[in-house]
Design a protein around this motif. Sequence first.
Motif, PDB file in Angstrom:
ATOM      1  N   UNK A   4       0.907  -1.276  -0.177  1.00 59.01           N
ATOM      2  CA  UNK A   4      -0.013  -0.246  -0.051  1.00 59.01           C
ATOM      3  C   UNK A   4       0.765   1.615   0.039  1.00 59.01           C
ATOM      4  N   UNK A   5       2.080   1.235   0.939  1.00 57.95           N
ATOM      5  CA  UNK A   5       3.476   2.729   1.229  1.00 57.95           C
ATOM      6  C   UNK A   5       3.573   2.407  -0.555  1.00 57.95           C
ATOM      7  N   UNK A  12       1.596   8.974  -5.430  1.00 54.87           N
ATOM      8  CA  UNK A  12       2.249  10.718  -5.072  1.00 54.87           C
ATOM      9  C   UNK A  12       3.234  11.074  -6.115  1.00 54.87           C
ATOM     10  N   UNK A  13       3.915  10.251  -6.567  1.00 49.97           N
ATOM     11  CA  UNK A  13       5.500  10.598  -7.103  1.00 49.97           C
ATOM     12  C   UNK A  13       4.616  11.132  -8.656  1.00 49.97           C
ATOM     13  N   UNK A  14       3.543  10.902  -9.135  1.00 50.61           N
ATOM     14  CA  UNK A  14       2.861  10.901 -10.303  1.00 50.61           C
ATOM     15  C   UNK A  14       2.169  12.738 -10.192  1.00 50.61           C
ATOM     16  N   UNK A  61       0.219  11.280  -0.467  1.00 45.48           N
ATOM     17  CA  UNK A  61       0.142  10.080  -0.845  1.00 45.48           C
ATOM     18  C   UNK A  61       1.413   9.619  -0.970  1.00 45.48           C
ATOM     19  N   UNK A  62       2.362  10.638  -0.587  1.00 43.36           N
ATOM     20  CA  UNK A  62       3.219  10.403  -0.029  1.00 43.36           C
ATOM     21  C   UNK A  62       3.745  10.258   1.491  1.00 43.36           C
ATOM     22  N   UNK A  77      -8.718   7.751   1.237  1.00 44.08           N
ATOM     23  CA  UNK A  77      -8.768   9.049   1.064  1.00 44.08           C
ATOM     24  C   UNK A  77      -8.474   8.531  -0.551  1.00 44.08           C
ATOM     25  N   UNK A  78      -7.301   8.131  -1.200  1.00 46.00           N
ATOM     26  CA  UNK A  78      -7.227   7.911  -2.800  1.00 46.00           C
ATOM     27  C   UNK A  78      -8.648   7.227  -3.353  1.00 46.00           C
TER      28      UNK A  78
END
Length: 131
Positions: A4-5, A12-14, A61-62, A77-78
């Motif tokens: 999941x992380x 998050x990076x995207x 997200x990160x 949340x995602x």
Amino acid sequence: MFAARIFLAIVGAAYLFLGIWCAAAPDKTAKSVGFTLQPGSGQSEYFTVYGGLEVAWGLIFLMPLIMTDATRPILIACVLIHGMAVLFRAVSFFLFTGMGTTTYVLAGVEWVIFLGATAILAFVSLSGSRS
């Protein structure tokens, strides 16, 4: 929960990349999704929402990379964010015509993120893992 992380870190990076790109090249990125930026207010709105908000999503997200206890709530949340994107995008396909290629690509990415986050959340919930 490690998966999941990693998944959230990729998302998050995207978003971080996309937000910075939208802020750095607003005319180019706006045109790719069919926007025409009006001087002043239009530019400010695009810079803020497509730049700032996407950078914020990226950072959110990160967060599980350094705050592992936040993984499940951020995964939820995602799912919510991308579930609403999928829903509203699907409705937009019935309401509007003339979609460009970029719109279809974004729709596909939204579906992949939504389904991936949902599957990981279901697995985490079924396994009883909370961290």
